[in-house]
Write a protein that holds these residues in place. Structure first.
Motif, PDB file in Angstrom:
ATOM      1  N   GLN A  94       0.828  -1.213   0.000  1.00 37.52           N
ATOM      2  CA  GLN A  94       0.000   0.000   0.000  1.00 37.52           C
ATOM      3  C   GLN A  94       0.863   1.263   0.000  1.00 37.52           C
ATOM      4  OE1 GLN A  94      -2.662  -1.005   3.400  1.00 37.52           O
ATOM      5  NE2 GLN A  94      -4.204  -0.074   2.092  1.00 37.52           N
TER       6      GLN A  94
ATOM      7  N   PHE B 209      -0.148  11.527  -9.941  1.00 37.79           N
ATOM      8  CA  PHE B 209      -1.015  12.710  -9.776  1.00 37.79           C
ATOM      9  C   PHE B 209      -0.224  13.989 -10.040  1.00 37.79           C
ATOM     10  CE2 PHE B 209      -2.444  16.021  -6.739  1.00 37.79           C
ATOM     11  CZ  PHE B 209      -3.657  16.324  -7.329  1.00 37.79           C
TER      12      PHE B 209
ATOM     13  N   ILE C 159      -5.233   6.794 -10.888  1.00 40.58           N
ATOM     14  CA  ILE C 159      -5.590   7.269  -9.544  1.00 40.58           C
ATOM     15  C   ILE C 159      -6.752   6.482  -8.928  1.00 40.58           C
ATOM     16  CG2 ILE C 159      -6.473   9.269  -8.267  1.00 40.58           C
ATOM     17  CD1 ILE C 159      -4.685  10.987 -10.139  1.00 40.58           C
TER      18      ILE C 159
ATOM     19  N   SER D  80      -6.130  -0.121  -2.997  1.00 41.96           N
ATOM     20  CA  SER D  80      -5.728   0.130  -1.611  1.00 41.96           C
ATOM     21  C   SER D  80      -6.858  -0.235  -0.637  1.00 41.96           C
ATOM     22  CB  SER D  80      -5.330   1.599  -1.468  1.00 41.96           C
ATOM     23  OG  SER D  80      -4.676   1.808  -0.250  1.00 41.96           O
TER      24      SER D  80
ATOM     25  N   LEU E 117      -6.973  -2.898   2.438  1.00 43.23           N
ATOM     26  CA  LEU E 117      -7.441  -2.590   3.800  1.00 43.23           C
ATOM     27  C   LEU E 117      -8.467  -3.628   4.253  1.00 43.23           C
ATOM     28  CD1 LEU E 117      -7.701  -0.774   6.317  1.00 43.23           C
ATOM     29  CD2 LEU E 117      -9.421   0.526   5.091  1.00 43.23           C
TER      30      LEU E 117
ATOM     31  N   SER F 273      -2.644   0.908   7.479  1.00 44.17           N
ATOM     32  CA  SER F 273      -3.275   0.562   6.199  1.00 44.17           C
ATOM     33  C   SER F 273      -4.467   1.484   5.940  1.00 44.17           C
ATOM     34  CB  SER F 273      -3.709  -0.893   6.272  1.00 44.17           C
ATOM     35  OG  SER F 273      -4.481  -1.250   5.187  1.00 44.17           O
ATOM     36  N   PHE F 274      -5.239   1.766   6.998  1.00 40.91           N
ATOM     37  CA  PHE F 274      -6.377   2.681   6.873  1.00 40.91           C
ATOM     38  C   PHE F 274      -5.895   4.087   6.499  1.00 40.91           C
ATOM     39  CE2 PHE F 274      -9.255   5.761   8.962  1.00 40.91           C
ATOM     40  CZ  PHE F 274     -10.384   5.531   8.199  1.00 40.91           C
TER      41      PHE F 274
ATOM     42  N   PHE G 148      -3.265   4.855   4.804  1.00 40.15           N
ATOM     43  CA  PHE G 148      -2.878   4.859   3.389  1.00 40.15           C
ATOM     44  C   PHE G 148      -4.110   4.978   2.487  1.00 40.15           C
ATOM     45  CE2 PHE G 148       1.228   2.369   4.429  1.00 40.15           C
ATOM     46  CZ  PHE G 148       1.894   3.548   4.651  1.00 40.15           C
ATOM     47  N   VAL G 149      -5.196   4.319   2.890  1.00 42.69           N
ATOM     48  CA  VAL G 149      -6.435   4.424   2.099  1.00 42.69           C
ATOM     49  C   VAL G 149      -6.950   5.860   2.135  1.00 42.69           C
ATOM     50  CG1 VAL G 149      -8.850   3.697   1.982  1.00 42.69           C
ATOM     51  CG2 VAL G 149      -7.072   2.004   2.303  1.00 42.69           C
TER      52      VAL G 149
ATOM     53  N   GLN H 180      -5.002   7.777  -0.338  1.00 36.69           N
ATOM     54  CA  GLN H 180      -5.416   7.472  -1.714  1.00 36.69           C
ATOM     55  C   GLN H 180      -6.718   8.199  -2.057  1.00 36.69           C
ATOM     56  OE1 GLN H 180      -3.966   5.818  -4.050  1.00 36.69           O
ATOM     57  NE2 GLN H 180      -2.579   4.332  -3.192  1.00 36.69           N
ATOM     58  N   VAL H 181      -7.651   8.185  -1.107  1.00 38.06           N
ATOM     59  CA  VAL H 181      -8.942   8.849  -1.349  1.00 38.06           C
ATOM     60  C   VAL H 181      -8.726  10.359  -1.480  1.00 38.06           C
ATOM     61  CG1 VAL H 181     -11.198   9.350  -0.302  1.00 38.06           C
ATOM     62  CG2 VAL H 181     -10.304   7.026  -0.276  1.00 38.06           C
ATOM     63  N   TRP H 182      -7.822  10.885  -0.678  1.00 35.41           N
ATOM     64  CA  TRP H 182      -7.519  12.321  -0.752  1.00 35.41           C
ATOM     65  C   TRP H 182      -6.943  12.675  -2.134  1.00 35.41           C
ATOM     66  CZ3 TRP H 182      -2.735  14.949  -1.118  1.00 35.41           C
ATOM     67  CH2 TRP H 182      -2.832  16.328  -0.967  1.00 35.41           C
ATOM     68  N   ILE H 183      -6.058  11.849  -2.655  1.00 34.00           N
ATOM     69  CA  ILE H 183      -5.493  12.093  -3.998  1.00 34.00           C
ATOM     70  C   ILE H 183      -6.608  12.043  -5.045  1.00 34.00           C
ATOM     71  CG2 ILE H 183      -3.949  11.181  -5.791  1.00 34.00           C
ATOM     72  CD1 ILE H 183      -2.117  10.169  -3.554  1.00 34.00           C
ATOM     73  N   ALA H 184      -7.483  11.045  -4.920  1.00 31.93           N
ATOM     74  CA  ALA H 184      -8.588  10.912  -5.880  1.00 31.93           C
ATOM     75  C   ALA H 184      -9.500  12.142  -5.812  1.00 31.93           C
ATOM     76  CB  ALA H 184      -9.388   9.643  -5.594  1.00 31.93           C
TER      77      ALA H 184
ATOM     78  N   GLU I 257      -8.610  15.207  -4.781  1.00 28.55           N
ATOM     79  CA  GLU I 257      -7.860  16.344  -5.349  1.00 28.55           C
ATOM     80  C   GLU I 257      -7.868  16.291  -6.875  1.00 28.55           C
ATOM     81  OE1 GLU I 257      -5.872  19.035  -4.176  1.00 28.55           O
ATOM     82  OE2 GLU I 257      -7.088  18.759  -2.381  1.00 28.55           O
ATOM     83  N   ASN I 258      -7.776  15.085  -7.421  1.00 27.90           N
ATOM     84  CA  ASN I 258      -7.806  14.912  -8.875  1.00 27.90           C
ATOM     85  C   ASN I 258      -9.171  15.315  -9.432  1.00 27.90           C
ATOM     86  OD1 ASN I 258      -6.747  13.957 -11.402  1.00 27.90           O
ATOM     87  ND2 ASN I 258      -8.114  12.210 -11.179  1.00 27.90           N
TER      88      ASN I 258
ATOM     89  N   ARG J 216      -9.413  19.028  -9.332  1.00 30.32           N
ATOM     90  CA  ARG J 216      -8.592  19.626 -10.391  1.00 30.32           C
ATOM     91  C   ARG J 216      -9.309  19.560 -11.743  1.00 30.32           C
ATOM     92  NH1 ARG J 216      -2.497  17.425 -11.042  1.00 30.32           N
ATOM     93  NH2 ARG J 216      -3.509  15.626 -11.968  1.00 30.32           N
ATOM     94  N   LYS J 217     -10.000  18.424 -11.973  1.00 25.47           N
ATOM     95  CA  LYS J 217     -10.723  18.285 -13.240  1.00 25.47           C
ATOM     96  C   LYS J 217     -11.913  19.245 -13.309  1.00 25.47           C
ATOM     97  CE  LYS J 217     -11.098  13.673 -13.588  1.00 25.47           C
ATOM     98  NZ  LYS J 217     -11.406  12.356 -14.145  1.00 25.47           N
TER      99      LYS J 217
END
Lengths: 74, 181
Positions: A28, A39, A47, A54, A58, B51-52, B54-55, B58-62, B64-65, B68-69
């Protein structure tokens, strides 16, 4: 009826699960850094699949932890 | 703690029998195998929390993406009059937002390039070195090619985001940001 695990068996199982969880967490971490790199580089295609992958990791980890706690129950 | 049942036997860390152990260990015995089991279980729990986290990342990046779009193309904005920038000169400006520092360089009489000034390594401000045909990041000695913005030395791995330009009515305009991998 299933015989409960001995203490030594429990220890081995917990240690095995710990190793699996550790490998998944490292995976992960790699996924997060690769996604952040994509990104920042403007690549959008990876993404959402990476976020889903991920989450699956989890769920797998949570399931293994749940099993450890279930095993402890009398 | 039981000393009769071999499965429940708790062996002290030094492995010696109980009658050879110091008095305090007999007075306050610790169930060592149980202690190890709980420690490993708790470490597994900590890893699952990681692990949580990290998820969440990942959700934060998604998210932000997605944001941005939704923002779409940035507005067209005038940077400077052509006469204000001599050949071999440069000017800094903010685009598309007030905190997004960029640099416009006039490499020749009829040739302009513009890049985000944030180094793609750790966001230090890059400075143009026109005589060396590069942009230089002083923080970790990163170098970018002046004509393309591609990294040529040091720690950066990604090119600088390029600002697309348009010349009209004797002025130069920023029309968009091209993020490159």
């Amino acid at each position: 009826m299933r015989r409960p695990f001995s203490r030594q068996q429990k220890m081995t199982i917990v240690f095995g699960i710990l190793c699996i969880v550790l490998i998944i967490v490292v995976l992960q971490l790699w996924l997060l850094t690769a996604t952040m790199n994509a990104f920042l580089g403007g690549e959008e295609a990876v993404i959402n699949p990476a976020a889903i992958a991920s989450m699956v990791c989890l769920l797998l980890n949570a399931g293994l932890l749940w099993y450890v706690y279930q095993m402890e129950r009398p | 703690m039981s000393r009769e049942n071999p499965d429940q036997l708790s062996v002290p860390p030094d492995g010696k029998p109980y009658h050879q152990q110091p008095q305090w260990r007999n007075d306050f015995p610790i169930d060592w195998p149980q202690d190890e089991l709980v420690a490993r279980r708790d470490f597994t729990k900590f890893l699952v929390l990681t692990s949580f986290a990290f998820v969440v990342g990942q959700v934060w990046i998604a998210f932000e993406n997605f944001a941005r779009k939704r923002r779409g193309r940035p507005p067209i904005r005038m940077i400077a009059k052509l006469a204000a920038i001599p050949a071999g000169g440069s000017v800094t400006f903010a685009y598309p937002d007030a905190h997004d520092d960029c640099v416009l360089i006039r490499t020749a009489a009829d040739r302009f390039v513009a890049y985000s000034q944030k180094c793609t390594h750790l966001s230090c401000a890059v400075t143009p070195q026109i005589e060396k045909n590069c942009l230089y990041c002083p923080c970790h000695h990163g170098f970018f090619d002046l004509a393309t913005g591609v990294p040529t030395g040091g720690p950066p791995r990604r090119p600088l985001p390029r600002i697309t330009l348009e010349i009209r009515d004797g002025a130069i305009y920023a029309t968009g940001v091209e993020v490159r991998a």
